[in-house]
Design a protein around this motif. Structure first.
Motif, PDB file in Angstrom:
ATOM      1  N   ARG A 116      46.486  37.904  42.923  1.00  0.00           N
ATOM      2  CA  ARG A 116      45.648  36.818  43.330  1.00  0.00           C
ATOM      3  C   ARG A 116      46.573  36.545  44.542  1.00  0.00           C
ATOM      4  N   ALA A 117      45.634  35.858  45.684  1.00  0.00           N
ATOM      5  CA  ALA A 117      46.179  35.494  47.022  1.00  0.00           C
ATOM      6  C   ALA A 117      45.572  34.198  47.358  1.00  0.00           C
ATOM      7  N   GLY A 118      46.415  33.360  47.801  1.00  0.00           N
ATOM      8  CA  GLY A 118      46.064  31.968  48.434  1.00  0.00           C
ATOM      9  C   GLY A 118      47.000  31.501  49.095  1.00  0.00           C
ATOM     10  N   ARG A 119      46.451  30.680  50.294  1.00  0.00           N
ATOM     11  CA  ARG A 119      47.603  30.163  51.320  1.00  0.00           C
ATOM     12  C   ARG A 119      48.658  29.313  50.759  1.00  0.00           C
ATOM     13  N   GLY A 120      48.165  28.590  49.690  1.00  0.00           N
ATOM     14  CA  GLY A 120      48.920  27.715  49.430  1.00  0.00           C
ATOM     15  C   GLY A 120      49.909  28.150  48.094  1.00  0.00           C
ATOM     16  N   GLU A 121      49.834  29.444  47.743  1.00  0.00           N
ATOM     17  CA  GLU A 121      50.781  29.979  46.713  1.00  0.00           C
ATOM     18  C   GLU A 121      52.038  30.145  46.937  1.00  0.00           C
ATOM     19  N   VAL A 122      52.936  30.577  45.929  1.00  0.00           N
ATOM     20  CA  VAL A 122      54.342  30.755  46.284  1.00  0.00           C
ATOM     21  C   VAL A 122      54.775  31.995  45.843  1.00  0.00           C
ATOM     22  N   GLY A 123      55.603  32.596  46.866  1.00  0.00           N
ATOM     23  CA  GLY A 123      55.940  34.149  46.615  1.00  0.00           C
ATOM     24  C   GLY A 123      55.276  35.056  47.349  1.00  0.00           C
ATOM     25  N   LEU A 124      55.243  36.352  46.621  1.00  0.00           N
ATOM     26  CA  LEU A 124      54.206  37.515  47.028  1.00  0.00           C
ATOM     27  C   LEU A 124      52.672  37.138  47.403  1.00  0.00           C
ATOM     28  N   SER A 125      52.326  36.126  46.363  1.00  0.00           N
ATOM     29  CA  SER A 125      50.992  36.055  46.409  1.00  0.00           C
ATOM     30  C   SER A 125      50.405  35.016  47.487  1.00  0.00           C
ATOM     31  N   GLY A 126      51.679  34.382  48.204  1.00  0.00           N
ATOM     32  CA  GLY A 126      51.492  33.355  49.225  1.00  0.00           C
ATOM     33  C   GLY A 126      51.454  34.175  50.581  1.00  0.00           C
ATOM     34  N   VAL A 127      52.349  35.345  50.364  1.00  0.00           N
ATOM     35  CA  VAL A 127      52.265  36.184  51.846  1.00  0.00           C
ATOM     36  C   VAL A 127      51.208  36.715  51.728  1.00  0.00           C
ATOM     37  N   ALA A 128      50.511  37.194  50.524  1.00  0.00           N
ATOM     38  CA  ALA A 128      49.134  38.058  50.670  1.00  0.00           C
ATOM     39  C   ALA A 128      47.971  36.952  51.167  1.00  0.00           C
ATOM     40  N   GLY A 129      48.219  35.739  50.462  1.00  0.00           N
ATOM     41  CA  GLY A 129      47.243  34.664  51.000  1.00  0.00           C
ATOM     42  C   GLY A 129      47.191  34.425  52.454  1.00  0.00           C
ATOM     43  N   ALA A 130      48.402  34.723  53.028  1.00  0.00           N
ATOM     44  CA  ALA A 130      48.337  34.380  54.559  1.00  0.00           C
ATOM     45  C   ALA A 130      47.045  35.469  55.274  1.00  0.00           C
ATOM     46  N   LEU A 131      46.881  36.449  54.489  1.00  0.00           N
ATOM     47  CA  LEU A 131      46.103  37.722  55.007  1.00  0.00           C
ATOM     48  C   LEU A 131      44.692  37.692  54.700  1.00  0.00           C
ATOM     49  N   THR A 132      44.424  37.407  53.297  1.00  0.00           N
ATOM     50  CA  THR A 132      43.095  37.309  52.681  1.00  0.00           C
ATOM     51  C   THR A 132      43.148  36.398  51.594  1.00  0.00           C
ATOM     52  N   ARG A 133      42.100  36.110  50.826  1.00  0.00           N
ATOM     53  CA  ARG A 133      41.996  35.349  49.681  1.00  0.00           C
ATOM     54  C   ARG A 133      41.260  36.248  48.599  1.00  0.00           C
ATOM     55  N   VAL A 134      42.060  35.988  47.350  1.00  0.00           N
ATOM     56  CA  VAL A 134      41.651  36.710  46.276  1.00  0.00           C
ATOM     57  C   VAL A 134      41.698  35.839  45.221  1.00  0.00           C
ATOM     58  N   ASP A 135      40.804  35.641  44.415  1.00  0.00           N
ATOM     59  CA  ASP A 135      40.623  34.495  43.354  1.00  0.00           C
ATOM     60  C   ASP A 135      41.130  35.316  41.902  1.00  0.00           C
ATOM     61  N   PRO A 136      41.497  34.447  41.241  1.00  0.00           N
ATOM     62  CA  PRO A 136      42.486  35.217  39.823  1.00  0.00           C
ATOM     63  C   PRO A 136      41.847  35.743  38.914  1.00  0.00           C
ATOM     64  N   ASP A 137      40.344  35.511  38.940  1.00  0.00           N
ATOM     65  CA  ASP A 137      39.423  36.168  38.099  1.00  0.00           C
ATOM     66  C   ASP A 137      38.611  37.323  38.726  1.00  0.00           C
ATOM     67  N   ASP A 138      39.030  37.549  40.119  1.00  0.00           N
ATOM     68  CA  ASP A 138      38.395  38.447  40.998  1.00  0.00           C
ATOM     69  C   ASP A 138      38.175  40.075  40.368  1.00  0.00           C
ATOM     70  N   GLY A 139      39.308  40.327  39.675  1.00  0.00           N
ATOM     71  CA  GLY A 139      39.552  41.612  39.331  1.00  0.00           C
ATOM     72  C   GLY A 139      40.010  42.756  40.305  1.00  0.00           C
ATOM     73  N   ARG A 140      40.091  41.925  41.292  1.00  0.00           N
ATOM     74  CA  ARG A 140      40.983  42.995  42.678  1.00  0.00           C
ATOM     75  C   ARG A 140      42.238  42.540  42.760  1.00  0.00           C
ATOM     76  N   GLY A 141      42.927  43.034  43.436  1.00  0.00           N
ATOM     77  CA  GLY A 141      44.292  42.825  43.771  1.00  0.00           C
ATOM     78  C   GLY A 141      44.607  43.284  45.570  1.00  0.00           C
ATOM     79  N   VAL A 142      45.819  43.008  45.853  1.00  0.00           N
ATOM     80  CA  VAL A 142      46.306  43.241  46.956  1.00  0.00           C
ATOM     81  C   VAL A 142      47.654  44.212  46.930  1.00  0.00           C
TER      82      VAL A 142
END
Length: 331
Positions: free
Chosen positions: A210-236
């Protein structure tokens, strides 16, 4: 026919790692967790139908005291052994899987991940009491108990208020594998050590579910680049380098915002793997170092069979009005 039943599990160790000292994470002590557990018992009464509560024992005896001090007959202690390790959570989840209609868990990402290993299709109400929480929700225990009771009594449709959280898996070419709920990291360290990863410059890269701008750690780093919802099935997939030309601002641990160098990144389709060749490294999951590897290739990929998590807001939007309110409306 068995009465509707919810499980309750409290991890006494959640929220106690070294990041409490180096960042700005809040403290969740034993007393606070016990009070939150007691609030769950009160919250179930919001449902019109009665609910039984099965409480897991734990090394801090929070569950045991909650049952002993409960002035009600519908609260029972789960009969499982306790050795004050993460195995306690997995054993409780295995027992809950066949006996409860929903489970409330107090902990962080690691606790929720341990529960997910054995909980199967049971709806999980994950409440945040950990350090670097991406997945659990910071809600009052009374709210969590009420939501669990609405689910257990079929007052709301579980299919309409739950979602399957994607996980991320790391596979080492020596046959070992490990899963993270939100993140898997490849860390430029030789030893597991204190487990918590404190410096983002230590990361060689990793994968997130999952990736979101307001998340903490690696998912927050990814969230600065894209958005992936937790039920999307994809990753980064992320390849990080402190000297990279491109940097992004992210919340790396609670209370700390830093610039992180990103050499490359890409979306990962379900089960698509991204590889890292390392001489010496440690694989981390959800911010904690777990596996030491040497001269290996590590593949990270999103996997779609994660836990069935509950959307708290959706539960209360779907919850029925009280019977007397419906009667007045009909008149």
């Amino acid at each position: 026919m068995a009465a509707p039943t919810i499980g309750l599990l409290v991890n006494p160790a959640a929220g106690r790692d070294v990041r409490r000292l180096t960042g700005g994470a809040t403290v969740s002590d034993t007393y606070g967790k016990r009070r939150a557990a007691e609030c769950v018992l009160a919250g179930v009464d919001l449902a019109e139908d009665p609910v039984d509560i099965l409480v897991a024992p734990d090394g801090g005896e929070i569950g045991q005291r909650t049952v002993a001090e409960a002035d009600r007959s519908d609260v029972r202690l789960l009969d499982t052994p306790v050795d004050d390790t993460s195995a306690d959570t997995r054993r409780a989840a295995e027992a809950f899987r066949e006996r409860v209609d929903a489970v409330v868990v107090f902990g962080g990402d690691g606790t929720t991940r341990d529960l997910a290993v054995e909980i199967g299709d049971v709806p999980v109400l994950a409440v945040s009491t950990g350090t670097n929480n991406v997945v659990p929700t910071p809600v009052d225990g009374t709210v969590a108990g009420a939501a669990a009771a609405f689910l257990a009594t079929d007052a709301v449709d579980p299919g309409a208020v739950t979602y399957r959280h994607t996980m991320v898996e790391a596979r080492v070419d020596d046959g070992r594998s490990i899963r993270g709920l939100a993140t898997v990291g490849v860390v430029d360290q030789s030893f597991v050590g204190t487990r918590a990863v404190l410096d983002p410059d230590d990361f060689l890269g990793g994968g997130v579910s999952r990736a979101g701008r307001g998340e903490v750690g690696l998912s927050g780093v990814a969230g600065a680049l894209t958005r992936v919802d937790p039920d999307d099935g994809r990753g980064v997939a992320l390849e990080l380098d402190a000297g990279a030309e491109r940097t992004v601002g992210a919340i790396t641990v609670p209370g700390v915002v830093e610039r992180v160098g990103v050499a490359e990144w890409s979306h990962l389709a379900p089960d698509e793997e991204h590889g890292f060749e390392v001489g010496e490294a440690v694989v981390s999951v959800d911010g904690e170092r777990e596996l030491e590897v040497q001269n290996a290739e590590i593949g990270v990929r999103p996997v779609s069979d994660g836990p069935r998590l509950v959307d708290f807001d959706a539960v209360f939007e779907a919850a029925p009005l009280a019977a007397d309110a419906r009667a007045v409306e009909r008149r």
